[in-house]
Design an enzyme around this catalytic site. Structure first.
Site, mmCIF file in Angstrom:
data_model
loop_
_atom_site.group_PDB
_atom_site.id
_atom_site.type_symbol
_atom_site.label_atom_id
_atom_site.label_comp_id
_atom_site.label_asym_id
_atom_site.label_seq_id
_atom_site.Cartn_x
_atom_site.Cartn_y
_atom_site.Cartn_z
ATOM 1 C CG ASP A 1 15.348 -3.830 35.985
ATOM 2 O OD1 ASP A 1 14.882 -2.761 36.416
ATOM 3 O OD2 ASP A 1 15.741 -3.982 34.808
ATOM 4 C CE LYS B 1 11.841 2.522 37.898
ATOM 5 N NZ LYS B 1 12.768 1.606 37.215
ATOM 6 C CD GLU C 1 16.640 1.440 37.350
ATOM 7 O OE1 GLU C 1 16.924 2.196 36.396
ATOM 8 O OE2 GLU C 1 15.478 1.304 37.770
ATOM 9 C CG ASP D 1 19.064 2.285 31.938
ATOM 10 O OD1 ASP D 1 18.252 2.022 31.046
ATOM 11 O OD2 ASP D 1 18.915 1.935 33.117
#
Ligand code: AMP
Length: 525
Positions: free
Chosen positions: A8, A70, A171, A194
């Site tokens: 992850d 990211k 994800e 999330d």
């Protein structure tokens, strides 16, 4: 045969897991840390540091530390997201040779995949040491809304790190795989909420016998724990300005120390009702050094964060609408991301969905766990789970006036084939340019160009008469083939669109060799 792992690769933290005795297992570092901070640093003596060692020195070396890369991966330098990042990030962001993004860290320029590669390398080396085996390949997770360039840039990062990608998976799908591995096999609808350090997303999935179908997904790329830290920071900095007449924003070291203390206070407020932030010698004023103390209560934190949490609820509402389901039919709500540990999030999610979220799953580790299960399934001879993914972004072409005309709408299950008829815009037009875009906006300038080609030899006729059929075929791996055909003459032209990450193969190869010294160092640690 080597081992497989799931990674992850997060905005704030990265987690790596592998299957041990048939169960997903989160791999700790040699010092017992289960999360790798997604940080890279160049020290004043030009040493590269990754993870916890890079984060630890970030306060004293803000110009030589990169985090949250990211947010930049696979982005063009002139994009809106990069403009926002340039305002928010303490490090310098410059344009690369192909309009891609480069980050200046400790006086050196890095491409964004190179920064992610260093973090992947740390994950791989931790796994190799722990498992005492080579790593054969990895499933790496990305947010569901990542476009093709962002996915390709993540694959490039793995290549630079010398890591074989078995599959890039979304994800929320990964979380669903991990959740499903812990329950008995039954069909149900689940929601994955999330809220991590940098981003928010919500996905609605239908789980069947080994089948995971994403019905809809929605999110916000600038809504996460760091943004909550940001509102608390603003509140404290403004108050400091009012009481001391000093703008802390001018003192980089003070801001960095305060940011760290604020995040820790926010985390502590998940279990305590008030905390004291104490920062001795925070800054200098004309009256000397200022020793800062401030009592922050959970009530104040919730007041400051509530607008952001309400925004996540609006996004949940729209994901449920787009999935064409009733909220009451969702049987489980899975919480993912460190920020979901906050009581405000748990309370609002419970109120919104009308049920307690599932607390049996570790929100920091579930995504890596699911990816490790999937990686294991890919290489094992046992029947694997079937992933039915969707296009989180619409696919279409540019039409007159710069409009984005959708051909495959967002949230369509892949593989998919869709066709649409177009025509010419002037008399005796011999050729049309097919420009393929991906995004959720109305104008192509706000979306991502995937590729272009020309269909020539169109039947000469008055404008509006020729029949040009454009067809989009996307396979289960997300590879898109676009075909344009003059339906009357039968002539056609087609391209397979290869996502561009912003780096050439030669650059990737030279970045790979630049990475080997870090690789050797990590092996020795
Ligand atoms: P992730 O991107 O999933 O690693 O999430 C990191 C974010 O979660 C950061 O903004 C952290 O400050 C936040 N976080 C971690 N633990 C907690 C906690 N116990 N309570 C509130 N926020 C937390």
């Amino acid at each position: 045969m080597g081992k497989t792992i799931g990674i992850d690769l997060g905005t704030t933290n990265t987690c790596v897991a592998a299957m041990l005795s048939g169960k997903p297992f989160v791999i700790p570092s040699s010092t017992g840390n289960r999360l790798i901070p997604s940080y890279l640093a160049v020290t004043p003596d030009e040493k590269l540091l990754v993870g916890v060692r890079a984060k630890r020195q970030s306060i004293t070396n803000p110009k030589g530390t990169v985090f949250a890369a990211k947010r930049l991966i696979g982005r063009r330098y002139d994009s809106e997201e990069v403009k926002i990042a340039k305002e928010k990030m303490p490090y310098e962001i410059v344009s690369g040779p192909h309009g891609d993004v480069r980050v200046v860290c400790g006086g050196r320029q890095f491409s964004v995949p190179e920064i992610s590669a260093a973090i992947l390398l740390e994950a791989k080396s931790m796994a190799e040491k722990f498992l005492e085996d080579d790593i054969e390949g990895a499933c790496i997770t990305v947010p569901a809304y990542f476009n093709e360039s962002q996915r390709q840039a993540t694959i490039d990062a793995a290549t630079i790190a010398g890591l074989k990608v078995l599959r890039i998976i979304n994800e929320p799908t990964s979380s669903a795989i991990a959740y499903a591995s812990k329950r008995g096999r039954k069909s149900e609808l689940i929601a994955v909420y999330d809220l991590g350090g940098g981003t928010f997303d919500i996905s609605i999935l239908e789980l069947g016998e080994g089948v995971y179908e994403v019905l809809s997904t929605a999110g916000d790329t600038y809504l996460g724990g760091q943004d909550i830290d940001g509102v608390i920071m603003n509140h404290l900095v403004e108050e400091f300005l009012r009481t001391n007449g000093v703008d802390l924003r001018q003192d980089m070291m003070a801001i960095q120390r305060m940011r760290d203390a604020v995040e820790q206070a926010k985390i502590d407020l998940s279990v305590q009702s008030e905390v004291t932030i104490s920062l001795p010698f925070l800054t200098e004023t004309t009256h000397g050094a200022v020793h800062y103390t401030h009592v922050l209560t959970r009530g104040k934190l919730e007041e400051l964060a509530s607008a952001m949490i309400e925004r996540t609820m609006e996004i949940c509402r729209s994901a449920i609408d787009r999935a064409h389901i009733a909220k009451e039919n969702i049987s489980e709500v899975i919480l993912v991301g460190g920020q979901t540990r906050s009581p405000l999030v748990i309370r609002r999610v419970t109120e919104f969905f009308g049920k307690q979220p599932n607390r049996s799953i570790n929100p920091d580790e579930v995504v890596a766990e699911g990816a490790s299960i999937h990686a294991y399934n890919i290489v094992s001879p046992l029947p694997s789970n079937i992933l039915v993914d969707i296009t989180a972004l619409s696919l279409g072409i540019q039409t007159k006036g710069g409009f984005f005309t959708e051909i495959v709408p967002r949230n369509t299950a892949i593989p998919v084939t869709r066709k649409r008829k177009f025509t010419t815009t002037y008399d005796n037009q011999e050729a049309v340019r097919i420009s393929v875009y991906q995004g959720n906006e109305k104008l192509t300038k706000d979306t991502e160009l995937l590729g272009e080609f020309v269909l020539s030899g169109i039947r000469l006729a008055k404008k509006g008469i020729p029949n040009i059929e454009v067809s989009f075929d996307m396979n289960g791996e997300g590879i898109l083939q676009v075909t344009a055909k003059d339906a009357d003459l039968g002539s056609e032209q087609s391209v397979v669109l290869e996502a561009k990450s912003g780096l050439t193969n030669d650059e990737i190869a030279s970045m790979r060799s630049r990475m080997t010294s870090l690789e050797l160092e990590l092996k020795d640690q």
